[in-house]
Design an enzyme around this catalytic site. Structure first.
Site, PDB file in Angstrom:
ATOM      1  N   CYS A 117       0.838  -1.315  -0.061  1.00 16.14           N
ATOM      2  CA  CYS A 117      -0.029  -0.146   0.058  1.00 16.14           C
ATOM      3  C   CYS A 117       0.987   1.133  -0.073  1.00 16.14           C
ATOM      4  O   CYS A 117       1.843   1.529   0.882  1.00 16.14           O
ATOM      5  CB  CYS A 117      -0.841   0.055   1.325  1.00 16.14           C
ATOM      6  N   ASP A 163      21.048   0.345 -15.939  1.00 20.84           N
ATOM      7  CA  ASP A 163      20.816  -0.673 -15.175  1.00 20.84           C
ATOM      8  C   ASP A 163      19.907  -1.736 -15.828  1.00 20.84           C
ATOM      9  O   ASP A 163      18.656  -1.267 -15.991  1.00 20.84           O
ATOM     10  CB  ASP A 163      20.247  -0.235 -13.751  1.00 20.84           C
TER      11      ASP A 163
END
Length: 412
Positions: free
Chosen positions: A201, A338
């Site tokens: 959440c 990345d």
């Protein structure tokens, strides 16, 4: 509104002129459109130029991890039903590129602006938008943009108390969290295939419950809002319960979702769904995406996929096996350096497709495909990959700079 007294000061006019001159010189030197360098020069000469250029426009900002360039195009087409539009249609979506785009039109009534996620709050401050469309937030450029939760927090703080109408995707918990600080939100059920960035959440960190298409936090009660617009199959449902057919030349569920959000934005400006959706049919390709090109006597369809959510949507577009697929991945500055995100993509969805792998990071991708038990060949370049691909139209999927390399090679 356009047609009011000229908002540009003498300094601003000099800045615009200088920016255009630098952009033209950059184009003449073969260094791309010149919009970014032109915008940088103009903003150096007048740091308030973006705000000045926007003050006579009704502005729409569009931000997301995926789909913002396409959605910007769809909204721009829809709003042309109501008046002239200026837009950064080629995707230069940071302040310099946006400034350059707005400087290119003095007649426009509407500004439809794609904004990089990191710059949304600042551009919203400068342009005083009437409407902001928030589509999705997911992992992208891990080394540059940090984590999605931080971006959602930046949006939430930057848009708190905004006068703009926020058109937001009710199916993305991160977007809902970001938009909930605004007093005027229109929720759109646009769907969310990729859920792996929203299992906790954003409000309290609790575990998100996801029964069916719904979602809620069992700990703090943060939950999916009730949408007033929705994508339902091949139709957009408006707040009155009417269903409007979507006819697009662009493929896939994700573009229908983009059309649903675009119809909700157009309605904010008084353009009815039927008119908006009919106009969206005009869009055939967006900055080369979805184009079918001829190369070495073969048909190649060019598809852009920059991050796990984008690859997942793109795999749902491609023709069934044994359609050949070429994958190209780079890791330059604009992509993020990345490549660990490759491990989040489910490449088993390519089973049965003959695969060729190219790009700067083709070996990273090859290791990932090997682990996913896929059959593939590593090739030196596009030419070799096309020659090694069996007959039929070839689906070519590439991330950002790899996609630009492909377009240059095929002359698109």
């Amino acid at each position: 509104m356009a047609g009011n007294s000229d908002p540009l000061t003498p300094r601003a006019k000099i800045a615009v002129t200088a920016g255009k001159a630098v952009a033209a010189a950059s184009r003449a030197a073969g260094r791309g459109s010149g919009s970014v360098i032109g915008g940088r020069v103009a903003l150096k000469l007048d740091p308030d130029l973006l705000a000045r250029l926007a003050q006579n426009l009704d502005v729409v900002l569009v931000s997301a991890t995926n789909g913002k360039t396409t959605t910007t195009r769809l909204i721009a087409e829809a709003l042309r039903a109501a008046g002239p539009v200026v837009s950064n249609a080629l995707g230069a979506n940071m302040p310099a590129g946006i400034t350059s785009a707005l400087a290119g039109s003095s007649e426009a009534r509407y500004g439809v602006i794609e904004v990089d996620e990191k710059y949304l709050a600042g551009v919203a401050r400068d342009t005083d938008p009437k409407c902001i469309a928030l589509l999705n937030l997911s992992r992208d450029q891990l080394d540059r943009a940090a984590e999605t939760r931080m971006l959602a927090e930046n949006w939430r703080e930057g848009l708190a108390g905004s006068k703009a109408v926020i058109v937001a995707n009710a199916d993305d918990p991160l977007v809902v969290w970001a938009a909930s600080s605004s007093p005027n939100v229109i929720w759109v059920a646009a769907g969310q295939m990729w859920k792996d960035d929203a299992w906790s959440c954003p409000s309290c960190g609790g575990v998100m419950q996801r029964p069916g298409d719904d979602w809620f936090c069992g700990e703090c009660g943060f939950r999916r809002p009730t949408p007033s617009w929705a994508l339902s199959g091949d139709h957009v449902l408006d707040p009155h319960g009417s269903a409007w057919p979507i006819h697009l030349q662009l493929p896939g569920r994700a573009n229908k979702a983009n059309a649903a959000s675009s119809a909700a934005v157009a309605a904010v400006f008084g353009v009815p769904p039927q008119v908006a959706l009919e106009r969206m049919y005009q869009v055939q390709a967006v900055a080369g995406r979805y184009d079918v090109v001829q190369f070495q006597e073969r048909d190649l369809r060019l598809l852009l996929a920059k991050n796990p959510a984008g690859w997942l949507e793109t795999f749902s577009l491609i023709d069934p096996p044994p359609t050949p697929v070429i994958l190209s991945v780079n890791a330059r500055g604009a992509d993020g350096t990345d490549t660990s995100w490759l491990w989040d993509v489910d490449y088993t969805r390519l089973s049965g497709h003959p695969i060729c792998v190219i790009g700067d990071r083709k070996l990273d991708l090859a290791v990932r495909l090997e682990v996913a038990n896929q059959q593939f060949q590593v090739c030196d370049n596009l030419d070799q990959a096309v020659q090694m691909s069996p007959h039929g139209r070839i689906e070519v999927i590439a991330n950002y700079t790899a996609f630009q390399d492909l377009r240059r090679r095929v002359g698109n």
